[in-house]
Enzyme design. Structure first.
Site, PDB file in Angstrom:
ATOM      1  N   TYR A   1       0.832  -1.201   0.000  1.00 41.33           N
ATOM      2  CA  TYR A   1       0.000   0.000   0.000  1.00 41.33           C
ATOM      3  C   TYR A   1       0.869   1.253   0.000  1.00 41.33           C
ATOM      4  O   TYR A   1       1.893   1.326   0.693  1.00 41.33           O
ATOM      5  CB  TYR A   1      -0.926   0.015   1.201  1.00 41.33           C
TER       6      TYR A   1
ATOM      7  N   PRO B   1     -16.633  -3.536   0.615  1.00 38.24           N
ATOM      8  CA  PRO B   1     -18.018  -3.775   1.036  1.00 38.24           C
ATOM      9  C   PRO B   1     -19.036  -2.911   0.298  1.00 38.24           C
ATOM     10  O   PRO B   1     -20.216  -3.272   0.247  1.00 38.24           O
ATOM     11  CB  PRO B   1     -17.991  -3.438   2.531  1.00 38.24           C
TER      12      PRO B   1
ATOM     13  N   LEU C   1     -20.427   1.617  -5.618  1.00 38.41           N
ATOM     14  CA  LEU C   1     -21.737   1.389  -6.231  1.00 38.41           C
ATOM     15  C   LEU C   1     -22.851   1.257  -5.199  1.00 38.41           C
ATOM     16  O   LEU C   1     -24.008   1.586  -5.489  1.00 38.41           O
ATOM     17  CB  LEU C   1     -21.704   0.135  -7.105  1.00 38.41           C
TER      18      LEU C   1
END
Length: 333
Positions: A53, A217, A222
């Site tokens: 990351y 999640p 969306l």
């Protein structure tokens, strides 16, 4: 905050997992520290990161930000269940990978753990996760490396990420033959709009006493009220880019998301909070990973922990996003 055991272990973790992937690329160090402080103050004790990351030329930057937060003291490290991952090449993007500098050989596992410990400024990792399946390395070798690191006190528990159900079975059966604890968690793509994990991954995880930690999640935004934001002109730039934009270009998916938002709105609830609360209601789920870029986004995720979804709403969600059905029946009829 509510807590649960991580799979079959005695380790207690919060039902919300703080994802840190935005720390560095999207959120600067000061704001990242603020979000971690707010999470800890709210009782969130489970933090998830990965060695890669920071991405691109800044791989490892996210772990460094967490390490600088630990260094501020105040029992931050002692109160945190720290999870990180290894698998990816840590060299510059676009350059050839030097042999043994990625994946899960015993050599690279040891190298990755030592490098993460240095960036995080700590002497141990609570949950060390395999970020992807290594098809070339046998599980006996992987567990041999893990056993040494456990004996050295550098890692306590081991989990997987993005593994299939049969990978979980092979990994844990191999560990059992060696007298090792084996995998205690699986971090997988799982949400209302993506329920394939219910076919094999989640049944396997539950059979082996592994906690399930869903990532994405909100399915790339969306499920976070993307159409409402689009209409209101708020937050649309990020929500309708990349995978979300491609999905919304499909008229069938767009209609499905609209049905979801209409259903949630009829119950007077926020779409993102419902999506998280639904995951929290699923058998075997330890807690979803939320990756807030701001403190307000964290606050929204925390509200989901206390949200109880009615049977009527749960049935409506199944109508909008039908799952595959129980396994193994889902494979046959």
């Amino acid at each position: 905050m509510k807590y649960t055991q991580l799979g079959r272990t005695g380790l207690k973790v919060s039902r919300i997992v703080l994802g840190t992937m935005n720390f560095g690329p999207q959120t600067d160090e000061a704001d990242s520290h603020h979000i971690m402080d707010a999470a800890l103050d709210a009782g969130v004790n489970f933090f998830d990161t990965a060695n890669a990351y920071g991405w691109g030329a800044n791989k490892g930057r996210t772990e460094e930000i967490i390490g600088s937060w630990f260094a501020r003291g105040g029992d931050r490290r002692d109160k945190t269940v720290l999870a990180t991952k290894a698998y990816a090449n840590m060299g510059p993007d676009g350059e050839p990978v030097w042999p043994n500098h990625d994946k899960l050989s015993a050599l690279n596992i040891r190298r990755s753990v030592d490098a993460s410990l240095a960036r995080l400024g700590t002497d141990h990792i609570d949950l060390f996760q395999f970020h992807h399946v290594d098809r070339a390395t046998p599980w006996d070798e992987i567990w041999q490396a893990v056993d040494v690191l456990v004996q050295q006190g550098k890692i306590l528990y081991v989990g997987s990420s993005n593994h299939a159900g049969w990978h979980l079975a092979r990994a844990n059966e191999t560990a059992a033959r060696r007298g090792s604890l084996g995998l205690v968690s699986e971090q997988c793509l799982y949400n209302l709009a993506e329920r394939r994990a219910e076919m094999e991954v989640i049944p396997a995880a539950r059979e082996y006493g592994m906690g399930v930690i869903p990532w994405s999640p909100l399915h790339g935004g969306l499920l976070g009220g993307v159409l409402r934001k689009e209409q209101e002109g708020t937050g649309a730039a990020r929500s309708t880019s990349g995978r979300s934009a491609d999905s919304l270009a499909n008229s069938t998916i767009r209609a499905q998301i609209q049905s979801y938002e209409d259903l949630v709105d009829a119950h007077g609830l926020a779409p993102g909070e419902v999506a998280l609360a639904w995951l929290l209601s699923r058998p075997g789920v330890t807690g979803p990973i939320v990756g807030p870029r701001t403190a307000d986004q964290l606050a929204s995720a925390l509200r989901a922990v206390e949200l109880e979804l009615s049977a009527e709403l749960l049935a409506g969600l199944d109508e909008v996003f039908p799952g595959p059905g129980p396994s193994p029946e889902a494979f046959a009829w």
